[in-house]
Design a protein around this motif. Sequence first.
Motif, PDB file in Angstrom:
ATOM      1  N   SER A   2      31.998   2.390  10.133  1.00 35.27           N
ATOM      2  CA  SER A   2      31.348   2.314  11.451  1.00 35.27           C
ATOM      3  C   SER A   2      32.791   0.526  12.386  1.00 35.27           C
ATOM      4  O   SER A   2      32.008   0.028  11.194  1.00 35.27           O
ATOM      5  N   GLN A   3      32.192   1.287  13.321  1.00 40.00           N
ATOM      6  CA  GLN A   3      32.590  -0.317  14.034  1.00 40.00           C
ATOM      7  C   GLN A   3      31.625  -1.013  14.999  1.00 40.00           C
ATOM      8  O   GLN A   3      30.848  -0.504  15.791  1.00 40.00           O
ATOM      9  N   THR A   4      31.476  -1.922  15.039  1.00 44.02           N
ATOM     10  CA  THR A   4      30.346  -2.821  15.789  1.00 44.02           C
ATOM     11  C   THR A   4      31.425  -4.338  16.723  1.00 44.02           C
ATOM     12  O   THR A   4      32.567  -4.800  15.888  1.00 44.02           O
ATOM     13  N   SER A  58      28.089  -2.272  20.362  1.00 44.38           N
ATOM     14  CA  SER A  58      28.788  -1.341  20.774  1.00 44.38           C
ATOM     15  C   SER A  58      28.813  -0.779  19.037  1.00 44.38           C
ATOM     16  O   SER A  58      29.189  -1.792  18.733  1.00 44.38           O
ATOM     17  N   VAL A  59      28.304   0.018  18.913  1.00 39.67           N
ATOM     18  CA  VAL A  59      28.036   0.340  17.496  1.00 39.67           C
ATOM     19  C   VAL A  59      28.825   2.104  17.334  1.00 39.67           C
ATOM     20  O   VAL A  59      28.451   2.788  17.854  1.00 39.67           O
ATOM     21  N   ASP A  60      29.880   2.525  17.072  1.00 42.88           N
ATOM     22  CA  ASP A  60      30.806   3.309  17.277  1.00 42.88           C
ATOM     23  C   ASP A  60      30.720   4.242  18.290  1.00 42.88           C
ATOM     24  O   ASP A  60      30.296   5.785  18.260  1.00 42.88           O
ATOM     25  N   LYS A  62      28.746   3.808  20.668  1.00 41.71           N
ATOM     26  CA  LYS A  62      27.087   3.812  21.531  1.00 41.71           C
ATOM     27  C   LYS A  62      27.115   2.200  21.778  1.00 41.71           C
ATOM     28  O   LYS A  62      26.620   1.080  20.905  1.00 41.71           O
TER      29      LYS A  62
END
Length: 221
Positions: A2-4, A58-60, A62
């Motif tokens: 995941s990307q934060t 923002s996480v993935d 969203k």
Amino acid sequence: MSQTVLYAYPGACSRVTLTALEEAGAPYLDRWIDIRADQQYSPDYIAQNRKAKVPALSVDGKTLTENPAILFYLHQSLPDAGLLPRSGDLFDDARGLSDLAWCASMLHPMVRQIRNPKKWTKGDVSGIAEDGLEKLNKEASFVEKTLSKSTWWYGEQWSIVDVYLYWVFSTAAKGAFNMEDYPALAAHAERVRARPSFQRALARERAAVTDNKLNIDASKL
């Protein structure tokens, strides 16, 4: 993986969220939104956050907005970070979320009254700052009483609420609020600033000032 991504601005309340991520040791990217240059109203940022403010997380792909919601999400998703107390009792544990909401929805607006009263009206600003200061001093007396008996807001256990309280009162102190009237609050502020996660967050903010050529005095952050 995941990307934060945290959207933030140096010195703004996004510093609380930045510190939470540093405390957790979670991998994340920072994106600096120059709110003094109205970058929060740019089409690209509005697409991420229609509310046109910081922080946003923002996480993935969203996006989550509002500091209490973001901080509670980090608390839930990164349980080892110790961002808020955990007793196992649902009602007791809700106190952490309640205190975050208090900081964001009650104390924060008072700071805005003190620092930027023109945001509150299109007319005469007289009395707005004074009203905010009167209200904040009342809350500061309550906080002072609590901190005079303990190291942190929740006794001997640090939490992200401590950082939010620090942000509220230290920001107000750049206006008419006198921190020297509250010795326990002032001592608490020194403890918050000394915490390694806060120091790392502050270092990121100062680097952002230089890297993004922001119109801020980094020495005053």
